[in-house]
Design an enzyme around this catalytic site. Structure first.
Site, PDB file in Angstrom:
ATOM      1  N   GLY A 179       0.808  -1.216   0.000  1.00  0.00           N
ATOM      2  CA  GLY A 179       0.000   0.000   0.000  1.00  0.00           C
ATOM      3  C   GLY A 179       0.837   1.260   0.000  1.00  0.00           C
ATOM      4  N   CYS A 180       0.397   2.236   0.769  1.00  0.00           N
ATOM      5  CA  CYS A 180       1.026   3.560   0.768  1.00  0.00           C
ATOM      6  C   CYS A 180       2.494   3.524   1.166  1.00  0.00           C
ATOM      7  CB  CYS A 180       0.272   4.491   1.718  1.00  0.00           C
ATOM      8  SG  CYS A 180      -1.458   4.758   1.285  1.00  0.00           S
ATOM      9  N   VAL A 181       2.879   2.543   1.965  1.00  0.00           N
ATOM     10  CA  VAL A 181       4.246   2.494   2.479  1.00  0.00           C
ATOM     11  C   VAL A 181       5.242   1.996   1.432  1.00  0.00           C
ATOM     12  CG1 VAL A 181       4.367   0.129   3.404  1.00  0.00           C
ATOM     13  CG2 VAL A 181       5.414   2.019   4.689  1.00  0.00           C
ATOM     14  N   ALA A 182       4.750   1.468   0.313  1.00  0.00           N
ATOM     15  CA  ALA A 182       5.615   0.772  -0.642  1.00  0.00           C
ATOM     16  C   ALA A 182       6.586   1.688  -1.368  1.00  0.00           C
ATOM     17  CB  ALA A 182       4.774   0.005  -1.666  1.00  0.00           C
TER      18      ALA A 182
END
Length: 361
Positions: free
Chosen positions: A148-151
């Site tokens: 998700g956003c952390v990728a």
């Protein structure tokens, strides 16, 4: 760790970042108007839903397909077919742009890391890029789904890990997120309404090179840190339903940031002999206004420290994994970084977890 980058050539460096947005654009008011008819038949308080949409402080977003096409994308297959088509095209665009900025060709690429959480494909998008870009037949590929956003930060850290083992190599990190294609139009839950107002579409590509590759210009990846918060699996993510990905988005995210990020950032920096005041460039994922405010409050940041993140949020929305790479690209191009400057990239995502990368120019 306080030696200048020129005296410490052992670490990978970020050579360039490419960024692209789809060609279809809609203002937030146009999007609210498109939703209004659907909401009005199914919810007693349309004004409250519109208020939630406006509260995310996004002016408009770029969309994978024309606005009037979404009503036809009823099945998971239809949504995912559109994702494969558009994600492949955008990924090719950003990879070519990034390589051109890095003064490299596709034949120079040794490894492609591909991250996304908004669609699935086998062969993966990175495989589809091999022929389209003319990559070598021995290119290595690592598709990563689910972060998700952390990728955007995690992918950069994993690429840097690889390049420490292969210091003459060049890696691409490609992030392609088409959040609009995951939207569940029939879901009037608060998380889905907020997501429908916050998330946008876009792609980014970072060219990362090993320490022994030629043309070492750009910030070094000095170190990275992963932090997993236990028992938080339902804070953010997807439920996979018949019509695709149904968003899980807890209101607890800003409080988790306030509870943990100061300790985690300071612990990471202290290990490298640094304090928060040593960081000149903050590269934060555009998680939403409450998340950015939580970053500012918890880390006691000055008003302009996250200016590029706020601007990206206003102009294009939260692009999931691509967001932090958009902010990184803006930082590389406009921050007037000086040799010796420190930077910190940070993002949060499903797990629930945080990822940080320490940079030095």
């Amino acid at each position: 760790m306080h030696s200048s980058p020129g005296q410490d050539p052992s670490l990978p460096f970020i050579r360039a970042v490419g960024r692209a947005l789809p060609s279809h654009y809609a203002t937030q008011e146009q999007l609210i108007e498109a939703f209004r008819g659907l909401w009005a038949t199914r919810h007693f308080n349309v004004e409250r839903l519109e208020e939630l949409h406006r509260s995310v402080r996004v002016r408009g977003r770029y969309l994978a397909v024309p606005l009037d096409s979404y009503a036809k994308l009823v099945t998971f297959q239809a949504r995912n077919d559109a994702w494969i088509r558009e994600a492949t095209a955008l990924s090719e665009q950003v990879a070519r742009q990034a390589l051109e900025r890095a003064e490299l060709t596709p034949r120079d690429v040794d490894h492609v890391f591909f991250v996304s959480v908004t669609g699935i494909a086998t062969p993966s998008i990175d495989a589809r890029l091999v022929n389209r870009l003319g990559l070598r037949g021995d290119v290595k590929r690592t598709p990563i789904f689910g972060l998700g956003c952390v990728a955007g930060v995690a992918g950069l850290a994993r690429a840097a890990d690889y390049l420490r083992a292969f210091p003459t190599h060049t890696a691409l990190l490609v992030a392609a997120e088409l959040c609009s294609l995951t939207l569940q139009r029939e879901d009037l839950s608060i998380p889905n309404i907020i997501a429908s107002g916050l998330f946008g579409d876009g792609a980014a590509c970072a060219v990362v090179r090993g320490a022994e590759a030629a043309g070492a210009r750009g910030p070094r990846v000095m170190a990275s840190r992963s932090v997993f918060y236990p028992d938080t699996e339902r804070i953010m993510g997807w439920d996979v339903v018949d019509s695709g990905f149904k968003v899980i988005l807890s209101a607890k995210v800003p409080q988790l940031v306030k509870d943990h990020i100061l300790r985690d950032v300071e612990g990471f920096l202290t290990e490298h002999g640094l304090r928060r005041s040593d960081i000149r460039h903050w590269v934060a994922h555009t998680g939403g206004p409450r998340v950015l405010q939580a970053f500012e409050e918890a880390l006691e940041l000055e008003g302009e420290a996250l200016a590029r993140s706020w601007e990206s949020l206003r102009e294009v929305g939260n692009l999931s994994s691509a967001s932090v790479l958009f902010v990184l690209g803006e930082t590389l191009e406009k921050a007037n970084a000086r040799p010796g400057d420190w930077g910190l990239m940070m993002a949060l995502g499903p797990g629930f977890c945080a990822e940080m990368v320490l940079l030095r120019w």
